[in-house]
Design a protein around this motif. Structure first.
Motif, PDB file in Angstrom:
ATOM      1  N   ILE A 188      29.634  66.595 -13.632  1.00 32.97           N
ATOM      2  CA  ILE A 188      30.403  66.779 -12.401  1.00 32.97           C
ATOM      3  C   ILE A 188      30.577  65.431 -11.726  1.00 32.97           C
ATOM      4  CG2 ILE A 188      30.468  67.934 -10.140  1.00 32.97           C
ATOM      5  CD1 ILE A 188      28.798  70.186 -11.324  1.00 32.97           C
ATOM      6  N   ARG A 189      31.805  64.985 -11.618  1.00 32.78           N
ATOM      7  CA  ARG A 189      32.115  63.671 -11.051  1.00 32.78           C
ATOM      8  C   ARG A 189      31.208  62.571 -11.630  1.00 32.78           C
ATOM      9  NH1 ARG A 189      33.462  67.379  -7.220  1.00 32.78           N
ATOM     10  NH2 ARG A 189      31.358  67.640  -6.414  1.00 32.78           N
ATOM     11  N   GLY A 190      31.083  62.617 -12.971  1.00 29.88           N
ATOM     12  CA  GLY A 190      30.348  61.567 -13.664  1.00 29.88           C
ATOM     13  C   GLY A 190      28.847  61.771 -13.756  1.00 29.88           C
ATOM     14  N   LYS A 191      28.340  62.797 -13.065  1.00 31.46           N
ATOM     15  CA  LYS A 191      26.884  62.985 -13.072  1.00 31.46           C
ATOM     16  C   LYS A 191      26.483  64.271 -13.790  1.00 31.46           C
ATOM     17  CE  LYS A 191      26.978  61.961  -8.644  1.00 31.46           C
ATOM     18  NZ  LYS A 191      26.690  62.018  -7.229  1.00 31.46           N
ATOM     19  N   PRO A 192      25.457  64.210 -14.645  1.00 32.87           N
ATOM     20  CA  PRO A 192      25.000  65.430 -15.317  1.00 32.87           C
ATOM     21  C   PRO A 192      24.261  66.359 -14.354  1.00 32.87           C
ATOM     22  CG  PRO A 192      23.638  63.561 -15.976  1.00 32.87           C
ATOM     23  CD  PRO A 192      24.672  63.018 -15.034  1.00 32.87           C
ATOM     24  N   VAL A 193      24.681  67.605 -14.314  1.00 31.57           N
ATOM     25  CA  VAL A 193      24.028  68.601 -13.460  1.00 31.57           C
ATOM     26  C   VAL A 193      23.582  69.750 -14.369  1.00 31.57           C
ATOM     27  CG1 VAL A 193      24.283  70.114 -11.453  1.00 31.57           C
ATOM     28  CG2 VAL A 193      25.565  67.967 -11.555  1.00 31.57           C
ATOM     29  N   PRO A 194      22.294  70.092 -14.352  1.00 32.54           N
ATOM     30  CA  PRO A 194      21.801  71.102 -15.287  1.00 32.54           C
ATOM     31  C   PRO A 194      22.354  72.504 -15.043  1.00 32.54           C
ATOM     32  CG  PRO A 194      19.987  70.240 -13.938  1.00 32.54           C
ATOM     33  CD  PRO A 194      21.211  69.466 -13.566  1.00 32.54           C
ATOM     34  N   ALA A 195      22.576  73.218 -16.152  1.00 34.26           N
ATOM     35  CA  ALA A 195      23.081  74.589 -16.115  1.00 34.26           C
ATOM     36  C   ALA A 195      22.435  75.352 -17.263  1.00 34.26           C
ATOM     37  CB  ALA A 195      24.599  74.598 -16.260  1.00 34.26           C
ATOM     38  N   ARG A 196      22.351  76.670 -17.106  1.00 36.78           N
ATOM     39  CA  ARG A 196      21.751  77.502 -18.145  1.00 36.78           C
ATOM     40  C   ARG A 196      22.816  78.389 -18.773  1.00 36.78           C
ATOM     41  NH1 ARG A 196      16.620  78.298 -18.850  1.00 36.78           N
ATOM     42  NH2 ARG A 196      16.060  77.681 -16.733  1.00 36.78           N
ATOM     43  N   VAL A 197      22.786  78.499 -20.100  1.00 36.44           N
ATOM     44  CA  VAL A 197      23.711  79.389 -20.816  1.00 36.44           C
ATOM     45  C   VAL A 197      23.282  80.834 -20.549  1.00 36.44           C
ATOM     46  CG1 VAL A 197      24.564  80.087 -23.083  1.00 36.44           C
ATOM     47  CG2 VAL A 197      24.137  77.663 -22.604  1.00 36.44           C
ATOM     48  N   ILE A 198      24.231  81.652 -20.099  1.00 36.31           N
ATOM     49  CA  ILE A 198      23.929  83.071 -19.837  1.00 36.31           C
ATOM     50  C   ILE A 198      24.989  83.964 -20.486  1.00 36.31           C
ATOM     51  CG2 ILE A 198      22.678  82.595 -17.686  1.00 36.31           C
ATOM     52  CD1 ILE A 198      25.171  83.610 -16.161  1.00 36.31           C
ATOM     53  N   ASP A 199      24.664  85.241 -20.574  1.00 36.73           N
ATOM     54  CA  ASP A 199      25.595  86.203 -21.162  1.00 36.73           C
ATOM     55  C   ASP A 199      26.759  86.489 -20.219  1.00 36.73           C
ATOM     56  OD1 ASP A 199      24.319  86.742 -23.632  1.00 36.73           O
ATOM     57  OD2 ASP A 199      22.842  88.014 -22.604  1.00 36.73           O
ATOM     58  N   LEU A 200      27.889  86.880 -20.809  1.00 35.24           N
ATOM     59  CA  LEU A 200      29.053  87.351 -20.056  1.00 35.24           C
ATOM     60  C   LEU A 200      29.091  88.875 -20.146  1.00 35.24           C
ATOM     61  CD1 LEU A 200      31.649  84.742 -21.360  1.00 35.24           C
ATOM     62  CD2 LEU A 200      30.586  84.801 -19.104  1.00 35.24           C
ATOM     63  N   PRO A 201      29.700  89.592 -19.208  1.00 35.97           N
ATOM     64  CA  PRO A 201      30.326  89.067 -17.990  1.00 35.97           C
ATOM     65  C   PRO A 201      29.286  88.780 -16.900  1.00 35.97           C
ATOM     66  CG  PRO A 201      30.517  91.442 -18.010  1.00 35.97           C
ATOM     67  CD  PRO A 201      29.827  91.062 -19.295  1.00 35.97           C
ATOM     68  N   PHE A 202      29.761  88.144 -15.821  1.00 38.22           N
ATOM     69  CA  PHE A 202      28.897  87.873 -14.677  1.00 38.22           C
ATOM     70  C   PHE A 202      28.780  89.109 -13.792  1.00 38.22           C
ATOM     71  CE2 PHE A 202      31.293  83.826 -15.478  1.00 38.22           C
ATOM     72  CZ  PHE A 202      30.263  83.158 -16.111  1.00 38.22           C
ATOM     73  N   TYR A 203      29.812  89.959 -13.869  1.00 35.84           N
ATOM     74  CA  TYR A 203      29.883  91.134 -12.996  1.00 35.84           C
ATOM     75  C   TYR A 203      30.456  92.305 -13.783  1.00 35.84           C
ATOM     76  CZ  TYR A 203      31.865  94.380  -9.587  1.00 35.84           C
ATOM     77  OH  TYR A 203      32.188  95.509  -8.887  1.00 35.84           O
ATOM     78  N   SER A 204      29.840  93.471 -13.698  1.00 32.37           N
ATOM     79  CA  SER A 204      30.507  94.695 -14.173  1.00 32.37           C
ATOM     80  C   SER A 204      30.331  95.803 -13.162  1.00 32.37           C
ATOM     81  CB  SER A 204      30.005  95.196 -15.518  1.00 32.37           C
ATOM     82  OG  SER A 204      28.995  94.424 -16.029  1.00 32.37           O
ATOM     83  N   ARG A 205      31.411  96.516 -12.949  1.00 33.55           N
ATOM     84  CA  ARG A 205      31.367  97.618 -11.994  1.00 33.55           C
ATOM     85  C   ARG A 205      30.647  98.798 -12.629  1.00 33.55           C
ATOM     86  NH1 ARG A 205      35.716 101.743 -13.002  1.00 33.55           N
ATOM     87  NH2 ARG A 205      36.817 100.935 -14.793  1.00 33.55           N
ATOM     88  N   ARG A 206      30.178  99.698 -11.810  1.00 28.50           N
ATOM     89  CA  ARG A 206      29.639 100.955 -12.324  1.00 28.50           C
ATOM     90  C   ARG A 206      30.827 101.823 -12.694  1.00 28.50           C
ATOM     91  NH1 ARG A 206      26.054 102.179  -7.400  1.00 28.50           N
ATOM     92  NH2 ARG A 206      27.269 100.423  -6.651  1.00 28.50           N
ATOM     93  N   LYS A 207      30.961 102.111 -13.995  1.00 33.03           N
ATOM     94  CA  LYS A 207      32.155 102.803 -14.465  1.00 33.03           C
ATOM     95  C   LYS A 207      32.124 104.290 -14.152  1.00 33.03           C
ATOM     96  CE  LYS A 207      34.173  99.483 -17.219  1.00 33.03           C
ATOM     97  NZ  LYS A 207      33.766  98.694 -18.367  1.00 33.03           N
ATOM     98  N   THR A 208      33.206 104.748 -13.556  1.00 36.73           N
ATOM     99  CA  THR A 208      33.344 106.184 -13.296  1.00 36.73           C
ATOM    100  C   THR A 208      34.580 106.731 -13.991  1.00 36.73           C
ATOM    101  OG1 THR A 208      34.508 105.653 -11.257  1.00 36.73           O
ATOM    102  CG2 THR A 208      32.174 106.152 -11.061  1.00 36.73           C
ATOM    103  N   THR A 209      35.445 105.842 -14.494  1.00 41.44           N
ATOM    104  CA  THR A 209      36.650 106.301 -15.203  1.00 41.44           C
ATOM    105  C   THR A 209      36.676 105.697 -16.597  1.00 41.44           C
ATOM    106  OG1 THR A 209      37.885 104.475 -14.223  1.00 41.44           O
ATOM    107  CG2 THR A 209      38.128 106.638 -13.206  1.00 41.44           C
TER     108      THR A 209
END
Lengths: 365, 128
Positions: free
Chosen positions: A344-365
């Motif tokens: 980010i703007r030339g500087k390394p910023v740590p991040a963790r690999v995670i599963d997708l999706p970030f959000y799922s609704r409670r399915k009713t349909t």
């Protein structure tokens, strides 16, 4: 810039107009966060009339489509919508589209706005036998009514039994506010909702009627900004970011929309080889561990400065309230739990690999 | 768009509030409105020595990242750390919330800045 039939309505509602791939469209009305929240908890109305609509008909329609797209359309029934990538011989993606089966040999193809002309030419050049392609994008308006209150709101304007339309099903000819509408239970937000296709000259009328019908439920007009943060949280890919001519659907994690076992289709050999050898890259989620917002095109490195891939989309995710990214990472790094650096703007910023999706609704349909 | 009479402005929509040889730098009401909801602020480090035009920090909205450039040369003597936990206060109080305070090294650079009237005129031109 091109305008949709709702341009004046957007100005009237205080829309902030931007140039979106040559289209003058609202990025927001009252604010991206407010509109995002409205769609997650109540409902939002999006003008997506810029999307392309191509009709394909004639006795050889299905055979042509089966060769053009990676998903298998042979099991679809009338009234069913199918999502599919459309690939080149290399396995790279021409576009991702929704295919609506009106009849076995009569389909509506909904394509990305910026790709409409390219897709039309691509398909036309490859049609064989008896199949007629018609681009009716300019005559067709599209509205997306999205959110948990969408069905209740739309039901006030139509006698059709909306609760009977399941996810990825549609009714081709429903009267909504006296307007003939194709009502599809689909969307690009991760919420329940509908996409409505109808004649462009009725657009302002339906826009007004829907907003009026939804007022008591807190329906608001929503712009491209919220559309992007909503689809991002649901990890729905965007052409030009997660998808493109140099990215295969297998790399993008769209495996379940690629049916290698069906009859031959464009890109099958390349995709089969990729599947046998293992994909070189994979779309993953990244959650920032350090402070910073990951953005499209930021490089991703492994901890010793080695190139690991690239961010395809990133933002502050309003519902999950985290700085998140989708990224295409070389396979060795694409393992959930793995620590990487986003530059980010030339500087390394740590991040963790995670599963997708970030959000799922409670399915009713 | 609100402006304040007590400070100077840049065409990048930053404001400068002078206190002797020191200057606080922030972003204007016009800037926060164009950005939309601010969700992240990156600040410089106290002790950083900056030349006019260097990156002072970054302000990110839901939509995009925007770098903020210092219009004046100097040494960073304070940063507004409260913004790290409450970036949205840049939207709520753009003229109360500063990003950094500099000890200026070249007072002559102040001549490049706009006064309130000139800035208002500049903003009016930006609308079209």
């Amino acid at each position: 810039m091109k305008q949709t039939p709702l341009y004046d309505k957007h100005l009237e509602s205080g829309g902030k107009i931007i140039d979106f791939g040559g289209w003058a469209l609202p990025v927001q009305y009252q604010g991206i966060l407010e509109e995002h929240e409205a769609v997650r908890t109540r409902a939002g109305l999006f003008d997506v009339s810029h999307m392309g609509e191509l009709w394909l008909g004639g006795p050889d329609t299905l055979a042509n489509l089966q060769r053009l797209v990676t998903n298998d359309l042979s099991k679809a029934r009338d009234g069913q919508a199918v999502y599919s990538p459309m690939c080149m011989e290399t396995g790279g993606i021409v576009d991702d589209l929704l295919l609506y089966r009106l009849a076995e040999q009569h389909w509506l193809l909904v394509v990305n706005a910026a790709n409409t002309d390219k897709d039309e030419a691509w398909i036309r050049e490859r049609l064989t036998g008896q199949a007629v392609l018609e681009n009716r994008s300019a005559q067709t308006a599209q509205l997306a009514l999205q959110g948990p209150a969408a069905e209740r709101i739309l039901q006030r304007l139509t006698p059709a039994a909306l609760h009977e339309i399941r996810f990825y099903r549609f009714l081709p000819d429903v009267t909504v506010a006296d307007i003939p509408v194709l009502v599809s239970r689909t969307g690009y937000t991760g919420e329940d909702g509908f996409e409505l296709y109808f004649p462009a000259d009725r657009a302002t009328e339906l826009w007004d009627r829907l907003l009026e019908a939804g007022r008591s439920d807190g329906l608001v007009p929503a712009g491209l900004g919220a559309r992007d943060t909503l689809r991002f949280e649901a990890a729905l890919p965007l052409y030009g970011q997660e998808l493109g001519p140099d990215i295969s659907p297998l790399e993008a994690g769209l495996d379940r929309f690629v049916k290698l076992e069906k009859d031959d289709f464009i890109g099958r050999a390349a995709l089969r080889e990729q599947q046998e050898r293992g994909v070189p890259r994979r779309r993953v989620g990244l959650a920032m561990v350090g402070r910073g917002v990951p953005r499209s095109h930021y490089p991703v490195q492994c901890c010793d400065g080695q190139a690991a891939g690239i961010v395809t989309s990133g933002t502050f995710a309003p519902t999950v309230k985290q700085n998140l990214a989708m990224a295409l990472l070389e396979r060795p790094f694409a393992e959930p739990g793995r620590l990487v650096d986003v530059i980010i703007r030339g500087k390394p910023v740590p991040a963790r690999v995670i599963d997708l999706p970030f959000y799922s609704r409670r399915k009713t349909t | 768009m609100e402006t304040r009479h007590d400070r100077l402005y840049t065409k990048d929509h930053e404001w400068v509030l002078l206190e002797g040889s020191r200057a606080k730098i922030g972003i204007t009401d016009y800037a926060q409105d164009s950005l939309g909801a601010v969700v992240f602020v990156e600040l410089p480090t106290v002790g950083d020595s900056l030349a006019a035009g260097d990156v002072l920090g970054a302000v990110e909205s839901v939509k995009a990242a925007s770098e903020v450039y210092t219009p004046l040369s100097g040494t960073v003597i304070a940063v507004n750390e409260a913004l790290e936990d409450a970036p949205e206060s840049l939207n709520e109080q753009p003229y109360e919330q500063w990003l950094a305070e500099l000890e200026l090294s070249d007072q002559a650079e102040l001549g490049q800045l706009l006064d309130e009237a000139a800035y208002q005129e500049f903003c009016a031109g930006e609308e079209h």
